[in-house]
Design a protein around this motif. Structure first.
Motif, PDB file in Angstrom:
ATOM      1  N   VAL A 151       0.857  -1.180   0.000  1.00  0.00           N
ATOM      2  CA  VAL A 151       0.000   0.000   0.000  1.00  0.00           C
ATOM      3  C   VAL A 151       0.891   1.227   0.000  1.00  0.00           C
ATOM      4  O   VAL A 151       1.905   1.271   0.703  1.00  0.00           O
ATOM      5  CB  VAL A 151      -0.922   0.026   1.239  1.00  0.00           C
ATOM      6  CG1 VAL A 151      -1.864   1.226   1.192  1.00  0.00           C
ATOM      7  CG2 VAL A 151      -1.710  -1.270   1.350  1.00  0.00           C
ATOM      8  N   GLU A 152       0.522   2.229  -0.787  1.00  0.00           N
ATOM      9  CA  GLU A 152       1.283   3.465  -0.812  1.00  0.00           C
ATOM     10  C   GLU A 152       1.269   4.122   0.563  1.00  0.00           C
ATOM     11  O   GLU A 152       0.215   4.233   1.205  1.00  0.00           O
ATOM     12  CB  GLU A 152       0.694   4.436  -1.845  1.00  0.00           C
ATOM     13  CG  GLU A 152       0.806   3.980  -3.282  1.00  0.00           C
ATOM     14  CD  GLU A 152       2.207   4.127  -3.840  1.00  0.00           C
ATOM     15  OE1 GLU A 152       3.029   4.823  -3.200  1.00  0.00           O
ATOM     16  OE2 GLU A 152       2.483   3.548  -4.905  1.00  0.00           O
TER      17      GLU A 152
ATOM     18  N   ASP B 176      -1.209   6.788   1.178  1.00  0.00           N
ATOM     19  CA  ASP B 176      -2.590   6.380   1.430  1.00  0.00           C
ATOM     20  C   ASP B 176      -2.809   5.964   2.876  1.00  0.00           C
ATOM     21  O   ASP B 176      -3.951   5.872   3.329  1.00  0.00           O
ATOM     22  CB  ASP B 176      -2.976   5.218   0.510  1.00  0.00           C
ATOM     23  CG  ASP B 176      -3.131   5.647  -0.936  1.00  0.00           C
ATOM     24  OD1 ASP B 176      -3.420   6.836  -1.166  1.00  0.00           O
ATOM     25  OD2 ASP B 176      -2.969   4.800  -1.830  1.00  0.00           O
ATOM     26  N   LEU B 177      -1.721   5.688   3.595  1.00  0.00           N
ATOM     27  CA  LEU B 177      -1.834   5.237   4.972  1.00  0.00           C
ATOM     28  C   LEU B 177      -1.570   6.335   5.991  1.00  0.00           C
ATOM     29  O   LEU B 177      -2.044   6.254   7.123  1.00  0.00           O
ATOM     30  CB  LEU B 177      -0.843   4.091   5.235  1.00  0.00           C
ATOM     31  CG  LEU B 177      -1.146   2.740   4.590  1.00  0.00           C
ATOM     32  CD1 LEU B 177      -0.004   1.764   4.854  1.00  0.00           C
ATOM     33  CD2 LEU B 177      -2.450   2.170   5.121  1.00  0.00           C
TER      34      LEU B 177
ATOM     35  N   TYR C 227     -10.060   2.342   7.463  1.00  0.00           N
ATOM     36  CA  TYR C 227      -9.343   1.300   6.736  1.00  0.00           C
ATOM     37  C   TYR C 227      -9.892  -0.071   7.106  1.00  0.00           C
ATOM     38  O   TYR C 227     -10.242  -0.327   8.266  1.00  0.00           O
ATOM     39  CB  TYR C 227      -7.845   1.361   7.057  1.00  0.00           C
ATOM     40  CG  TYR C 227      -7.184   2.648   6.631  1.00  0.00           C
ATOM     41  CD1 TYR C 227      -6.570   2.763   5.388  1.00  0.00           C
ATOM     42  CD2 TYR C 227      -7.199   3.761   7.466  1.00  0.00           C
ATOM     43  CE1 TYR C 227      -5.978   3.949   4.989  1.00  0.00           C
ATOM     44  CE2 TYR C 227      -6.604   4.955   7.079  1.00  0.00           C
ATOM     45  CZ  TYR C 227      -6.000   5.046   5.842  1.00  0.00           C
ATOM     46  OH  TYR C 227      -5.415   6.228   5.440  1.00  0.00           O
TER      47      TYR C 227
ATOM     48  N   VAL D 231      -5.286  -0.923  -8.432  1.00  0.00           N
ATOM     49  CA  VAL D 231      -4.319  -1.697  -7.670  1.00  0.00           C
ATOM     50  C   VAL D 231      -3.121  -1.986  -8.561  1.00  0.00           C
ATOM     51  O   VAL D 231      -3.285  -2.553  -9.652  1.00  0.00           O
ATOM     52  CB  VAL D 231      -4.949  -3.021  -7.179  1.00  0.00           C
ATOM     53  CG1 VAL D 231      -3.909  -3.867  -6.456  1.00  0.00           C
ATOM     54  CG2 VAL D 231      -6.139  -2.742  -6.286  1.00  0.00           C
TER      55      VAL D 231
END
Length: 275
Positions: free
Chosen positions: A31-32, A35-36, A46, A170
């Motif tokens: 996951v980038e 984005d987190l 999430y 994705v």
């Protein structure tokens, strides 16, 4: 490799292809960080999803209830440690959490009827950002279709002005044969149409199976009923002509070419058609 598991039939060839690892990230969920990062995504929620696929289960017609999800909390940078919270929601994909959190989201089951039913989830949220201007968020999730998805198009009334079109997907890795390039975006204001198209399907390279799209459209609006939950409905302002979504499926050797149609006017408006 994920690509060696047939998500419709559950077939999994043995011996499987061995792919070596060059880093700790290979063959793991990626996951980038942007984005987190909680600082970049205030208020974001999430969810983690797991799915079991088995050939005997698919043959018995039970392949549509094998995904489950659970909410996770994301810790601060740089570790972004994930911590489970709440209970596991069984037999539902993570995308199905969206209409639970936001009743204005419509989620459709779009099925292709092969010997084993293949299902896509198509979720839509329409928000009026200013009088007569609507912002659309569309999410497509491939639950168990070996056909994957080749493209998506939205048809608005002729002459609808379409702006701010975007795309997210994705990015597969670790040797998986899925296309990693963004889908090509095309708009036709005269026909009121916007489309997202993947690369051509080949036996060794398939389109991205999941995607998210967004756009803004302007036009007349009116008040109409939108189904929100079982047994209840309410009226609220929605676009005069909610767009029809066309989800294109590529051919595969075992099945005839087809297109799945999803009329997004109501959550019960999904249908499938052979071409």
């Amino acid at each position: 490799m994920r690509s060696e598991v047939n998500p419709t039939t559950g077939a999994f060839p043995f011996p499987y292809t061995f792919v070596g690892s060059s880093s700790l990230l290979d063959q793991r969920i990626q996951v980038e960080e942007t984005d987190l990062d909680p600082a970049l995504n205030p208020g974001a929620l999430y969810y983690a999803e797991g799915q079991y696929i088995a050939a005997d289960d698919a043959r018995a017609g039970n392949g549509l209830n094998n995904a489950s999800y659970r909410q996770v909390l994301v810790g601060p940078a740089p570790a972004f440690e994930l911590t489970f919270t709440g209970s596991m929601v069984r037999e539902k994909s993570a995308l199905e959490a969206w209409p639970v959190l936001d009743p204005t989201v419509a989620l459709l089951n779009v099925d292709y009827t092969s010997p084993i039913r293949q299902r896509f989830h198509v979720a839509r949220k329409a928000t009026e950002t200013s009088p007569g201007v609507w912002h659309y968020e569309i999410a497509v999730h491939n639950l168990n279709s070996e056909r994957a998805a080749w493209g998506l198009s939205l048809d608005f009334p002729d002459g609808t002005a379409i702006t701010n079109v975007g795309f997210r997907d994705v990015d597969h890795h670790s040797g998986e044969p899925y296309a990693t390039t963004d889908w090509t975006i095309a708009t036709d204001a005269g026909l009121g149409r916007v489309s997202w198209t993947s690369q051509d399907w080949t036996p060794t390279r398939t389109p991205t199976p999941c995607a998210g799209a967004r756009c803004s459209a302007s036009g007349s609006t009116s008040t109409r009923a939108r189904s929100r939950s079982a047994g209840s409905a309410s009226s609220d302002p929605t676009p005069r002509a909610t767009p029809r979504a066309l989800l294109r499926l590529p051919p595969v050797p075992s099945l005839a070419p087809a297109e799945a149609l999803a009329r997004t006017a109501s959550p019960r408006g999904a249908s499938a058609a052979r071409k």
